[in-house]
Design a protein around this motif. Structure first.
Motif, PDB file in Angstrom:
ATOM      1  N   ILE A  10       0.828  -1.205   0.000  1.00  0.00           N
ATOM      2  CA  ILE A  10       0.000   0.000   0.000  1.00  0.00           C
ATOM      3  C   ILE A  10       0.865   1.259   0.000  1.00  0.00           C
ATOM      4  O   ILE A  10       0.556   2.230  -0.696  1.00  0.00           O
ATOM      5  N   TYR A  11       1.949   1.248   0.758  1.00  0.00           N
ATOM      6  CA  TYR A  11       2.823   2.429   0.795  1.00  0.00           C
ATOM      7  C   TYR A  11       3.400   2.725  -0.586  1.00  0.00           C
ATOM      8  O   TYR A  11       3.544   3.889  -0.960  1.00  0.00           O
ATOM      9  N   TYR A  12       3.713   1.699  -1.351  1.00  0.00           N
ATOM     10  CA  TYR A  12       4.271   1.927  -2.681  1.00  0.00           C
ATOM     11  C   TYR A  12       3.273   2.665  -3.561  1.00  0.00           C
ATOM     12  O   TYR A  12       3.650   3.560  -4.313  1.00  0.00           O
ATOM     13  N   PHE A  13       1.996   2.315  -3.491  1.00  0.00           N
ATOM     14  CA  PHE A  13       0.978   3.034  -4.269  1.00  0.00           C
ATOM     15  C   PHE A  13       0.889   4.490  -3.820  1.00  0.00           C
ATOM     16  O   PHE A  13       0.765   5.399  -4.642  1.00  0.00           O
ATOM     17  N   TYR A  14       0.957   4.713  -2.514  1.00  0.00           N
ATOM     18  CA  TYR A  14       0.950   6.082  -1.987  1.00  0.00           C
ATOM     19  C   TYR A  14       2.171   6.840  -2.486  1.00  0.00           C
ATOM     20  O   TYR A  14       2.066   7.987  -2.938  1.00  0.00           O
ATOM     21  N   TRP A  15       3.334   6.203  -2.427  1.00  0.00           N
ATOM     22  CA  TRP A  15       4.576   6.828  -2.883  1.00  0.00           C
ATOM     23  C   TRP A  15       4.499   7.173  -4.370  1.00  0.00           C
ATOM     24  O   TRP A  15       4.896   8.252  -4.790  1.00  0.00           O
ATOM     25  N   MET A  16       3.970   6.252  -5.168  1.00  0.00           N
ATOM     26  CA  MET A  16       3.832   6.472  -6.598  1.00  0.00           C
ATOM     27  C   MET A  16       2.906   7.669  -6.870  1.00  0.00           C
ATOM     28  O   MET A  16       3.193   8.510  -7.717  1.00  0.00           O
ATOM     29  N   TYR A  17       1.801   7.742  -6.141  1.00  0.00           N
ATOM     30  CA  TYR A  17       0.871   8.859  -6.305  1.00  0.00           C
ATOM     31  C   TYR A  17       1.537  10.190  -5.949  1.00  0.00           C
ATOM     32  O   TYR A  17       1.452  11.161  -6.698  1.00  0.00           O
ATOM     33  N   LYS A  18       2.217  10.244  -4.801  1.00  0.00           N
ATOM     34  CA  LYS A  18       2.851  11.489  -4.355  1.00  0.00           C
ATOM     35  C   LYS A  18       3.925  11.953  -5.335  1.00  0.00           C
ATOM     36  O   LYS A  18       4.051  13.147  -5.600  1.00  0.00           O
ATOM     37  N   HIS A  19       4.697  11.027  -5.874  1.00  0.00           N
ATOM     38  CA  HIS A  19       5.755  11.425  -6.796  1.00  0.00           C
ATOM     39  C   HIS A  19       5.216  11.797  -8.167  1.00  0.00           C
ATOM     40  O   HIS A  19       5.762  12.677  -8.821  1.00  0.00           O
ATOM     41  N   SER A  20       4.155  11.168  -8.584  1.00  0.00           N
ATOM     42  CA  SER A  20       3.510  11.588  -9.828  1.00  0.00           C
ATOM     43  C   SER A  20       2.951  12.996  -9.667  1.00  0.00           C
ATOM     44  O   SER A  20       3.015  13.810 -10.595  1.00  0.00           O
ATOM     45  N   GLU A  21       2.441  13.287  -8.496  1.00  0.00           N
ATOM     46  CA  GLU A  21       1.927  14.630  -8.194  1.00  0.00           C
ATOM     47  C   GLU A  21       3.067  15.653  -8.195  1.00  0.00           C
ATOM     48  O   GLU A  21       2.911  16.764  -8.703  1.00  0.00           O
ATOM     49  N   ARG A  22       4.207  15.290  -7.627  1.00  0.00           N
ATOM     50  CA  ARG A  22       5.376  16.193  -7.635  1.00  0.00           C
ATOM     51  C   ARG A  22       5.811  16.494  -9.064  1.00  0.00           C
ATOM     52  O   ARG A  22       6.118  17.642  -9.399  1.00  0.00           O
ATOM     53  N   ILE A  23       5.844  15.483  -9.903  1.00  0.00           N
ATOM     54  CA  ILE A  23       6.237  15.678 -11.295  1.00  0.00           C
ATOM     55  C   ILE A  23       5.256  16.603 -11.999  1.00  0.00           C
ATOM     56  O   ILE A  23       5.644  17.530 -12.701  1.00  0.00           O
ATOM     57  N   LYS A  24       3.975  16.363 -11.785  1.00  0.00           N
ATOM     58  CA  LYS A  24       2.930  17.191 -12.415  1.00  0.00           C
ATOM     59  C   LYS A  24       3.029  18.640 -11.948  1.00  0.00           C
ATOM     60  O   LYS A  24       2.891  19.571 -12.749  1.00  0.00           O
ATOM     61  N   ASN A  25       3.272  18.850 -10.664  1.00  0.00           N
ATOM     62  CA  ASN A  25       3.362  20.216 -10.118  1.00  0.00           C
ATOM     63  C   ASN A  25       4.562  20.980 -10.647  1.00  0.00           C
ATOM     64  O   ASN A  25       4.473  22.174 -10.918  1.00  0.00           O
ATOM     65  N   ILE A  26       5.690  20.328 -10.793  1.00  0.00           N
ATOM     66  CA  ILE A  26       6.905  21.010 -11.228  1.00  0.00           C
ATOM     67  C   ILE A  26       6.947  21.169 -12.752  1.00  0.00           C
ATOM     68  O   ILE A  26       7.654  22.035 -13.265  1.00  0.00           O
ATOM     69  N   ALA A  27       6.177  20.370 -13.486  1.00  0.00           N
ATOM     70  CA  ALA A  27       6.203  20.397 -14.946  1.00  0.00           C
ATOM     71  C   ALA A  27       5.783  21.748 -15.512  1.00  0.00           C
ATOM     72  O   ALA A  27       6.348  22.208 -16.512  1.00  0.00           O
ATOM     73  N   SER A  28       4.820  22.407 -14.903  1.00  0.00           N
ATOM     74  CA  SER A  28       4.359  23.695 -15.423  1.00  0.00           C
ATOM     75  C   SER A  28       5.459  24.751 -15.360  1.00  0.00           C
ATOM     76  O   SER A  28       5.502  25.654 -16.192  1.00  0.00           O
ATOM     77  N   ARG A  29       6.348  24.643 -14.411  1.00  0.00           N
ATOM     78  CA  ARG A  29       7.459  25.587 -14.288  1.00  0.00           C
ATOM     79  C   ARG A  29       8.395  25.511 -15.500  1.00  0.00           C
ATOM     80  O   ARG A  29       8.983  26.505 -15.902  1.00  0.00           O
ATOM     81  N   TYR A  30       8.503  24.326 -16.078  1.00  0.00           N
ATOM     82  CA  TYR A  30       9.398  24.123 -17.216  1.00  0.00           C
ATOM     83  C   TYR A  30       8.636  24.006 -18.541  1.00  0.00           C
ATOM     84  O   TYR A  30       9.191  23.583 -19.543  1.00  0.00           O
ATOM     85  N   ASN A  31       7.361  24.365 -18.535  1.00  0.00           N
ATOM     86  CA  ASN A  31       6.496  24.308 -19.726  1.00  0.00           C
ATOM     87  C   ASN A  31       6.453  22.918 -20.349  1.00  0.00           C
ATOM     88  O   ASN A  31       6.549  22.756 -21.565  1.00  0.00           O
ATOM     89  N   VAL A  32       6.316  21.926 -19.498  1.00  0.00           N
ATOM     90  CA  VAL A  32       6.209  20.544 -19.945  1.00  0.00           C
ATOM     91  C   VAL A  32       4.762  20.111 -19.755  1.00  0.00           C
ATOM     92  O   VAL A  32       4.178  20.334 -18.694  1.00  0.00           O
ATOM     93  N   ARG A  33       4.209  19.494 -20.777  1.00  0.00           N
ATOM     94  CA  ARG A  33       2.829  19.021 -20.704  1.00  0.00           C
ATOM     95  C   ARG A  33       2.828  17.553 -20.290  1.00  0.00           C
ATOM     96  O   ARG A  33       3.409  16.708 -20.970  1.00  0.00           O
ATOM     97  N   ILE A  34       2.191  17.280 -19.178  1.00  0.00           N
ATOM     98  CA  ILE A  34       2.059  15.914 -18.668  1.00  0.00           C
ATOM     99  C   ILE A  34       0.614  15.487 -18.895  1.00  0.00           C
ATOM    100  O   ILE A  34      -0.306  16.120 -18.389  1.00  0.00           O
ATOM    101  N   LYS A  35       0.418  14.418 -19.651  1.00  0.00           N
ATOM    102  CA  LYS A  35      -0.936  13.965 -19.979  1.00  0.00           C
ATOM    103  C   LYS A  35      -1.610  13.239 -18.820  1.00  0.00           C
ATOM    104  O   LYS A  35      -2.770  13.464 -18.534  1.00  0.00           O
TER     105      LYS A  35
END
Length: 106
Positions: free
Chosen positions: A38-63
């Motif tokens: 279960i922790y791995y799914f939580y970790w995966m979600y949190k890191h996907s969220e981090r990637i999505k949040n930082i992507a706009s700063r570099y003008n990267v589109r995450i689908k």
């Protein structure tokens, strides 16, 4: 596997440092074993969220959203004999690679 995720977490902490720190890969593995994955799914979600949040700063589109990656990982793991977690990892790693390529200027 542990070495790959160690490098991934190290790079993510370097790029997304303002978003918080991630535990090292050994702790992720230990917590995942203790919580039966279960922790791995939580970790995966949190890191996907981090990637999505930082992507706009570099003008990267995450689908893929963090929720869709988590959904693929959970549902695919339950109904597709573990294939879903590989698909979730694929989306997360691909999105992170888009981000690092944008930072490098490629």
């Amino acid at each position: 596997m542990i070495y790959f995720w160690w490098g991934f977490i190290k790079d993510m902490n370097l790029i997304c440092g303002e978003e918080g720190e991630s535990p090292n890969s050994i702790l992720v593995l230990i917590f995942s074993v203790i919580t039966c994955g279960i922790y791995y799914f939580y970790w995966m979600y949190k890191h996907s969220e981090r990637i999505k949040n930082i992507a706009s700063r570099y003008n990267v589109r995450i689908k893929q959203s963090s929720e869709s990656i988590l959904l693929w990982a959970i549902v695919g793991t339950i109904f597709a004999f573990g294939f879903g977690i590989l698909l979730g990892q694929y989306f997360m790693i691909t999105n992170f690679n888009k981000l690092t390529n944008a930072i490098k200027g490629e």
